[in-house]
Design a protein around this motif. Structure first.
Motif, short mmCIF file in Angstrom:
data_model
loop_
_atom_site.label_atom_id
_atom_site.label_comp_id
_atom_site.label_asym_id
_atom_site.label_seq_id
_atom_site.Cartn_x
_atom_site.Cartn_y
_atom_site.Cartn_z
N LYS A 8 13.14 -13.88 47.22
CA LYS A 8 12.48 -13.29 48.51
C LYS A 8 12.53 -11.98 48.60
O LYS A 8 12.16 -11.46 49.74
CB LYS A 8 13.19 -14.10 49.80
CG LYS A 8 12.71 -15.68 49.62
CD LYS A 8 13.24 -16.37 50.85
CE LYS A 8 12.89 -17.77 51.09
NZ LYS A 8 13.35 -18.48 52.12
N ASN A 9 13.43 -11.39 47.71
CA ASN A 9 13.72 -9.71 47.74
C ASN A 9 12.13 -9.10 47.57
O ASN A 9 11.22 -9.50 46.84
CB ASN A 9 14.25 -9.34 46.65
CG ASN A 9 15.89 -9.38 47.03
OD1 ASN A 9 16.41 -8.81 48.03
ND2 ASN A 9 16.53 -10.27 46.00
N ASP A 10 11.83 -8.41 48.56
CA ASP A 10 10.39 -7.91 48.53
C ASP A 10 10.07 -6.89 47.53
O ASP A 10 10.71 -5.92 47.39
CB ASP A 10 9.96 -7.32 50.06
CG ASP A 10 8.78 -6.70 50.19
OD1 ASP A 10 7.90 -7.62 50.43
OD2 ASP A 10 8.34 -5.62 50.46
N ILE A 11 9.06 -7.20 46.71
CA ILE A 11 8.70 -6.25 45.53
C ILE A 11 8.38 -5.07 45.93
O ILE A 11 8.69 -4.00 45.33
CB ILE A 11 7.77 -7.03 44.46
CG1 ILE A 11 8.24 -8.42 44.00
CG2 ILE A 11 7.27 -5.94 43.57
CD1 ILE A 11 7.23 -9.27 43.15
N ARG A 12 7.16 -4.83 46.96
CA ARG A 12 6.82 -3.65 47.28
C ARG A 12 8.01 -2.53 47.72
O ARG A 12 8.33 -1.63 47.55
CB ARG A 12 5.97 -3.93 48.39
CG ARG A 12 5.26 -2.70 49.16
CD ARG A 12 4.30 -2.81 50.12
NE ARG A 12 4.08 -3.61 51.12
CZ ARG A 12 3.65 -4.00 51.90
NH1 ARG A 12 2.58 -3.02 52.25
NH2 ARG A 12 3.41 -5.08 52.86
N ALA A 13 8.88 -3.55 48.67
CA ALA A 13 10.31 -2.59 49.22
C ALA A 13 11.12 -2.19 47.79
O ALA A 13 11.52 -0.87 47.96
CB ALA A 13 11.10 -3.26 49.93
N PHE A 14 11.38 -3.01 47.09
CA PHE A 14 12.24 -2.86 45.84
C PHE A 14 11.51 -1.64 44.95
O PHE A 14 12.29 -0.69 44.47
CB PHE A 14 11.94 -3.95 44.86
CG PHE A 14 12.60 -3.71 43.60
CD1 PHE A 14 14.14 -3.81 43.57
CD2 PHE A 14 12.04 -3.56 42.30
CE1 PHE A 14 14.98 -3.48 42.16
CE2 PHE A 14 12.71 -3.32 41.20
CZ PHE A 14 13.90 -3.47 41.13
N ALA A 18 12.69 2.43 44.35
CA ALA A 18 13.01 3.27 43.15
C ALA A 18 11.91 4.34 42.89
O ALA A 18 11.68 4.86 41.85
CB ALA A 18 12.41 2.10 42.02
N GLY A 19 11.20 4.64 44.04
CA GLY A 19 10.30 5.72 43.97
C GLY A 19 9.07 5.55 43.72
O GLY A 19 8.30 6.49 43.20
N ILE A 20 8.67 4.26 43.63
CA ILE A 20 7.16 3.90 42.96
C ILE A 20 6.44 3.51 43.77
O ILE A 20 6.62 2.65 44.76
CB ILE A 20 7.41 2.80 41.84
CG1 ILE A 20 8.34 3.07 41.04
CG2 ILE A 20 6.24 2.32 41.32
CD1 ILE A 20 9.12 1.91 39.90
N TYR A 32 -0.47 -0.24 41.08
CA TYR A 32 0.60 0.82 40.75
C TYR A 32 0.41 1.05 39.46
O TYR A 32 -0.17 0.35 38.34
CB TYR A 32 1.97 0.40 40.96
CG TYR A 32 2.31 -0.26 42.30
CD1 TYR A 32 3.22 0.42 42.96
CD2 TYR A 32 1.96 -1.32 43.03
CE1 TYR A 32 3.89 0.03 44.28
CE2 TYR A 32 2.40 -1.81 44.32
CZ TYR A 32 3.35 -0.76 44.95
OH TYR A 32 3.73 -1.28 46.02
N LEU A 33 0.90 2.51 38.95
CA LEU A 33 1.17 2.64 37.66
C LEU A 33 2.28 1.95 37.30
O LEU A 33 3.23 1.61 37.80
CB LEU A 33 1.47 4.10 37.53
CG LEU A 33 0.35 4.86 37.55
CD1 LEU A 33 1.05 6.65 37.49
CD2 LEU A 33 -0.66 4.92 36.83
N SER A 34 2.28 1.19 36.07
CA SER A 34 3.16 0.21 35.52
C SER A 34 4.81 0.67 35.49
O SER A 34 4.90 1.90 34.97
CB SER A 34 3.00 -0.60 34.23
OG SER A 34 3.92 -1.28 33.69
N PRO A 35 5.61 0.08 35.95
CA PRO A 35 7.08 0.55 36.00
C PRO A 35 7.66 0.03 34.67
O PRO A 35 8.68 0.60 34.51
CB PRO A 35 7.75 -0.05 37.24
CG PRO A 35 6.90 -1.18 37.59
CD PRO A 35 5.68 -0.89 36.88
#
Length: 92
Positions: A8-14, A18-20, A32-35
């Motif tokens: 449930k950790n939000d991917i967008r917030a994660f 990380a500055g992405i 997004y550009l791939s992390p």
């Protein structure tokens, strides 16, 4: 914390932590550009409603656990431990 709670950790917030940031965004998703690999054209999609990601260039995707595994080249258990850190964003 259960695996379902960790997912449930939000991917967008994660990614934001990380500055992405997304190159292109709609209310339901972002490109997004791939992390997890180097690229010049955004092919990494995050579905905000399902909280899932997919990297079209690499052909992989999944939950936030899978993302952490790919980003940090770690196994499933290490990714769970990483995501249980209290300093990580847990919005959703």
């Amino acid at each position: 914390m259960s695996i379902e709670q960790v997912k449930k950790n939000d991917i967008r917030a994660f990614l934001a932590q990380a500055g992405i940031t997304p190159v292109k965004e709609t209310p339901t998703g972002g490109m997004y550009l791939s992390p997890i690999r180097k690229e010049d054209t955004a092919s990494f999609h995050v579905d905000y409603t399902k909280n899932l990601w997919y990297d079209h260039g690499a052909g992989v995707g999944g939950s936030i656990i899978d993302l952490v595994m790919h980003m940090h080249n770690i196994d499933f258990l290490d990714a769970l431990c990483y995501l249980e850190e209290p300093s990580l964003v847990r919005v959703q």
